[in-house]
Design an enzyme around this catalytic site. Sequence first.
Site, PDB file in Angstrom:
ATOM      1  N   GLU A 104       0.831  -1.203   0.000  1.00  0.00           N
ATOM      2  CA  GLU A 104       0.000   0.000   0.000  1.00  0.00           C
ATOM      3  C   GLU A 104       0.867   1.255   0.000  1.00  0.00           C
ATOM      4  O   GLU A 104       0.545   2.263  -0.647  1.00  0.00           O
ATOM      5  CB  GLU A 104      -0.920   0.023   1.231  1.00  0.00           C
ATOM      6  CG  GLU A 104      -1.823  -1.177   1.408  1.00  0.00           C
ATOM      7  CD  GLU A 104      -2.983  -1.193   0.430  1.00  0.00           C
ATOM      8  OE1 GLU A 104      -3.061  -0.306  -0.419  1.00  0.00           O
ATOM      9  OE2 GLU A 104      -3.829  -2.109   0.548  1.00  0.00           O
ATOM     10  N   TRP A 107       2.016   1.858  -3.461  1.00  0.00           N
ATOM     11  CA  TRP A 107       0.982   2.506  -4.275  1.00  0.00           C
ATOM     12  C   TRP A 107       0.948   4.007  -4.000  1.00  0.00           C
ATOM     13  O   TRP A 107       0.745   4.820  -4.905  1.00  0.00           O
ATOM     14  CB  TRP A 107      -0.399   1.893  -3.974  1.00  0.00           C
ATOM     15  CG  TRP A 107      -0.735   0.773  -4.910  1.00  0.00           C
ATOM     16  CD1 TRP A 107      -0.683  -0.554  -4.653  1.00  0.00           C
ATOM     17  CD2 TRP A 107      -1.173   0.910  -6.268  1.00  0.00           C
ATOM     18  NE1 TRP A 107      -1.058  -1.255  -5.765  1.00  0.00           N
ATOM     19  CE2 TRP A 107      -1.363  -0.391  -6.760  1.00  0.00           C
ATOM     20  CE3 TRP A 107      -1.413   1.993  -7.098  1.00  0.00           C
ATOM     21  CZ2 TRP A 107      -1.790  -0.645  -8.067  1.00  0.00           C
ATOM     22  CZ3 TRP A 107      -1.849   1.756  -8.400  1.00  0.00           C
ATOM     23  CH2 TRP A 107      -2.027   0.452  -8.865  1.00  0.00           C
ATOM     24  N   TRP A 136     -19.125  15.008 -20.514  1.00  0.00           N
ATOM     25  CA  TRP A 136     -19.575  14.806 -19.145  1.00  0.00           C
ATOM     26  C   TRP A 136     -20.899  15.518 -18.902  1.00  0.00           C
ATOM     27  O   TRP A 136     -21.138  16.601 -19.404  1.00  0.00           O
ATOM     28  CB  TRP A 136     -18.533  15.331 -18.168  1.00  0.00           C
ATOM     29  CG  TRP A 136     -17.225  14.614 -18.273  1.00  0.00           C
ATOM     30  CD1 TRP A 136     -16.079  15.069 -18.849  1.00  0.00           C
ATOM     31  CD2 TRP A 136     -16.937  13.286 -17.813  1.00  0.00           C
ATOM     32  NE1 TRP A 136     -15.084  14.126 -18.768  1.00  0.00           N
ATOM     33  CE2 TRP A 136     -15.581  13.019 -18.137  1.00  0.00           C
ATOM     34  CE3 TRP A 136     -17.678  12.310 -17.157  1.00  0.00           C
ATOM     35  CZ2 TRP A 136     -14.967  11.808 -17.822  1.00  0.00           C
ATOM     36  CZ3 TRP A 136     -17.067  11.110 -16.844  1.00  0.00           C
ATOM     37  CH2 TRP A 136     -15.727  10.871 -17.178  1.00  0.00           C
ATOM     38  N   ASN A 171     -11.400   2.496   1.580  1.00  0.00           N
ATOM     39  CA  ASN A 171     -10.891   2.323   0.221  1.00  0.00           C
ATOM     40  C   ASN A 171     -11.939   1.685  -0.683  1.00  0.00           C
ATOM     41  O   ASN A 171     -12.145   2.099  -1.818  1.00  0.00           O
ATOM     42  CB  ASN A 171      -9.626   1.461   0.250  1.00  0.00           C
ATOM     43  CG  ASN A 171      -9.090   1.174  -1.136  1.00  0.00           C
ATOM     44  OD1 ASN A 171      -8.586   2.054  -1.819  1.00  0.00           O
ATOM     45  ND2 ASN A 171      -9.198  -0.071  -1.555  1.00  0.00           N
ATOM     46  N   TRP A 189     -15.829  13.734 -13.491  1.00  0.00           N
ATOM     47  CA  TRP A 189     -15.116  13.113 -12.372  1.00  0.00           C
ATOM     48  C   TRP A 189     -14.365  14.128 -11.517  1.00  0.00           C
ATOM     49  O   TRP A 189     -14.138  13.898 -10.331  1.00  0.00           O
ATOM     50  CB  TRP A 189     -14.130  12.070 -12.898  1.00  0.00           C
ATOM     51  CG  TRP A 189     -13.052  12.647 -13.776  1.00  0.00           C
ATOM     52  CD1 TRP A 189     -13.122  12.879 -15.121  1.00  0.00           C
ATOM     53  CD2 TRP A 189     -11.762  13.099 -13.358  1.00  0.00           C
ATOM     54  NE1 TRP A 189     -11.947  13.433 -15.576  1.00  0.00           N
ATOM     55  CE2 TRP A 189     -11.091  13.578 -14.510  1.00  0.00           C
ATOM     56  CE3 TRP A 189     -11.097  13.131 -12.133  1.00  0.00           C
ATOM     57  CZ2 TRP A 189      -9.792  14.090 -14.471  1.00  0.00           C
ATOM     58  CZ3 TRP A 189      -9.805  13.640 -12.084  1.00  0.00           C
ATOM     59  CH2 TRP A 189      -9.164  14.114 -13.237  1.00  0.00           C
ATOM     60  N   TRP A 212      -8.710   9.276  -8.831  1.00  0.00           N
ATOM     61  CA  TRP A 212      -9.938   9.681  -9.511  1.00  0.00           C
ATOM     62  C   TRP A 212      -9.794   9.644 -11.030  1.00  0.00           C
ATOM     63  O   TRP A 212     -10.723   9.227 -11.740  1.00  0.00           O
ATOM     64  CB  TRP A 212     -10.365  11.075  -9.049  1.00  0.00           C
ATOM     65  CG  TRP A 212     -11.334  11.037  -7.917  1.00  0.00           C
ATOM     66  CD1 TRP A 212     -11.064  11.169  -6.583  1.00  0.00           C
ATOM     67  CD2 TRP A 212     -12.756  10.839  -8.008  1.00  0.00           C
ATOM     68  NE1 TRP A 212     -12.221  11.065  -5.843  1.00  0.00           N
ATOM     69  CE2 TRP A 212     -13.278  10.865  -6.691  1.00  0.00           C
ATOM     70  CE3 TRP A 212     -13.634  10.655  -9.070  1.00  0.00           C
ATOM     71  CZ2 TRP A 212     -14.628  10.705  -6.413  1.00  0.00           C
ATOM     72  CZ3 TRP A 212     -14.995  10.483  -8.803  1.00  0.00           C
ATOM     73  CH2 TRP A 212     -15.476  10.513  -7.487  1.00  0.00           C
TER      74      TRP A 212
END
Length: 332
Positions: A104, A107, A136, A171, A189, A212
């Site tokens: 993690e 990441w 969008w 998460n 987004w 995102w």
Amino acid sequence: MSKVHAVFGGFVPDHHVAVWACSLAFPQGGETEALKRLNYYLWDSDLIAKYFEIRNGMLGGDYSTKFGPWLAAGCLSPRTVYHEIKKYEAQRGANKSTYWAIFELIWRDYFRFYAAKHGSCIFFPGGPAGLTSVAWSADSELWDRWAQGQTGLPLVDANMRELQQTGWMSNRGRQNVASYLALDLGIDWRRGASLFEQLLLDYDVASNWGNWVAAAGMTGGRINHFNITKQSKDYDPDGHYIRHWLPELQNVPTSRIHEPWLMSRAEQDQYGVQIGVHYPAPIPASRFGRPHGDGNHRIGVDPASTGYREVSGSRNSSRGSSRRVGRGSSRG
């Protein structure tokens, strides 16, 4: 100053305080409290040894490390976490869970390098992939229903209400709400990323915006479209998390808690919740934007050729790239 306001030296919005105090209860900000949490999660409780099995939880304080807020605020060094885990492995043994906790952290680093490579592109509508053809939706009602936890999908709504009331989201929750906003509703987004920036206690630029942009399918890589109902059944099988944050559904049985709109009128009367009155009906698919289409009907494109994937979810799956949203922040 209350203990809740003491997180990050007082930087906690007032509306987070009441629920935050009784849900996760981060004690205080600062390095001393961060190191206490690190010591607790490793040495006092041995929770690190079962991290892999519990990391997909959503309710409670110990299903994940909760190092994220201190990491984001600079109160805890990721190197300190890494070396403490290696020390733990040397003394009490290494396993898949200790490996995964370090993974993690990797990441987290990944998204910093990703942001450094792509720069301001991670803030553009088309992301690093430059997908300028994606249109969008600007539907304000759909945005408001998502942001306020009124979509009619219990898993999405529970997570959004937790975020609004506490500044926290798991998460697993982050992956699902992001997928729903961008890939189902087709809402820009960046609005979701901005709301997270405003509300998350563990917000940092690279992890938030990198996750995102990946969730929205703007990286040029595989697009992970989550099956929200299936995810809900897999990761909150008894509905405890949903009932905690959606009290209007507290009497709904497990057989209906993930899809309350399927209740008959008699069932709604029996369980004291009328769909469309006490709890919203789900947003009809006819209003979905789905900028990338979906696995059944992408316009003029073979889904398999572009890496499109519907993510149903499984407790025993390795999750692959579907772990991206929230990765590197909520788990540290």
